[in-house]
Write an enzyme that holds these catalytic residues in place. Structure first.
Site, short mmCIF file in Angstrom:
data_model
loop_
_atom_site.label_atom_id
_atom_site.label_comp_id
_atom_site.label_asym_id
_atom_site.label_seq_id
_atom_site.Cartn_x
_atom_site.Cartn_y
_atom_site.Cartn_z
N ARG A 120 0.84 -1.21 0.00
CA ARG A 120 0.00 0.00 0.00
C ARG A 120 0.86 1.25 0.00
O ARG A 120 1.73 1.41 0.84
CB ARG A 120 -0.91 0.01 1.23
CG ARG A 120 -1.67 1.33 1.43
CD ARG A 120 -3.09 1.22 1.01
NE ARG A 120 -3.80 2.49 1.04
CZ ARG A 120 -4.68 2.85 1.96
NH1 ARG A 120 -4.96 2.04 2.95
NH2 ARG A 120 -5.29 4.00 1.89
N ARG A 136 -7.29 -0.76 -2.76
CA ARG A 136 -6.04 -0.88 -2.02
C ARG A 136 -5.69 -2.32 -1.74
O ARG A 136 -6.57 -3.17 -1.60
CB ARG A 136 -6.09 -0.06 -0.74
CG ARG A 136 -7.00 -0.55 0.34
CD ARG A 136 -8.27 0.17 0.65
NE ARG A 136 -8.50 1.48 0.15
CZ ARG A 136 -8.73 2.54 0.90
NH1 ARG A 136 -8.76 2.45 2.18
NH2 ARG A 136 -8.98 3.69 0.35
N ASP A 168 -5.82 -2.05 3.91
CA ASP A 168 -6.19 -0.86 4.65
C ASP A 168 -6.39 -1.27 6.10
O ASP A 168 -7.16 -2.20 6.38
CB ASP A 168 -7.48 -0.26 4.08
CG ASP A 168 -7.87 1.04 4.76
OD1 ASP A 168 -6.98 1.88 4.98
OD2 ASP A 168 -9.06 1.22 5.05
N ASP A 211 -7.41 0.41 9.78
CA ASP A 211 -7.95 1.60 10.46
C ASP A 211 -8.01 1.36 11.95
O ASP A 211 -8.55 0.33 12.40
CB ASP A 211 -9.37 1.91 9.97
CG ASP A 211 -9.40 2.47 8.56
OD1 ASP A 211 -8.47 3.22 8.20
OD2 ASP A 211 -10.35 2.16 7.83
#
Length: 166
Positions: A86, A99, A102, A104
């Site tokens: 990424r 992507r 990811d 978070d």
């Protein structure tokens, strides 16, 4: 000795071998210093959110226990993303794009953090079924500060297009 904090992390990918990326990221989270993976959800296939003209995502949620502070944990998460290919655009123009991985930081204990590049609770968590469905699987009594029980939020959402894999 530093205080141990439970952090909730959302995982997603929709490029390349997304299943392998999410599974590999779970292993990488468990291998972080002063951090252990407590629980991980099943993997879910979810439609793209925000920018919908892209492949579906594979999403999951994890709860880790760590003595790292939130910024250090986030820095490690960003390194894991880079390790999986990424490259985040510096201007954020790829915010909702496809992507390879990811990660978070959704919640960090009961902390409320609003700093450049780090907002916890995640500011959109309460409106994202792709994050809440896997999170509720592993933490059914979780409360999203300012929004209520995660399970109540999910119950009010359309989730018929989210499917557990395997």
């Amino acid at each position: 000795m530093s205080e141990r904090t439970q952090a909730c992390i959302g995982l997603g990918a929709n490029l390349g071998d997304a299943v392998a990326a999410v599974q590999g990221a779970l292993q990488a989270l468990d291998a972080l210093p002063d951090t252990r993976l407590l629980r991980a959800s099943r993997l879910y296939r979810t439609p793209a959110w925000g920018k919908t003209d892209q492949p579906a995502f594979v999403n999951a949620a994890a709860i880790v226990e760590t003595t790292l502070d939130a910024r250090t944990l986030l820095d490690h998460m960003l390194r894991i993303e880079r390790d999986f290919g990424r490259d985040r655009a510096g201007d954020g123009s790829d915010r909702w794009g496809a992507r390879t991985l990811d990660l978070d930081l959704l919640l960090f204990g009961d902390a409320a953090i609003d700093e450049p590049g780090l907002r916890v609770p995640h500011p959109h968590l309460h409106e994202r079924a792709f994050a809440l469905v896997p999170l509720v699987e592993i933490a059914p009594d979780l409360v999203i500060p300012g929004h209520g029980r995660a399970s109540d939020l999910v119950a009010a959402m359309v989730t018929g297009d989210i499917h557990a894999l395997g």
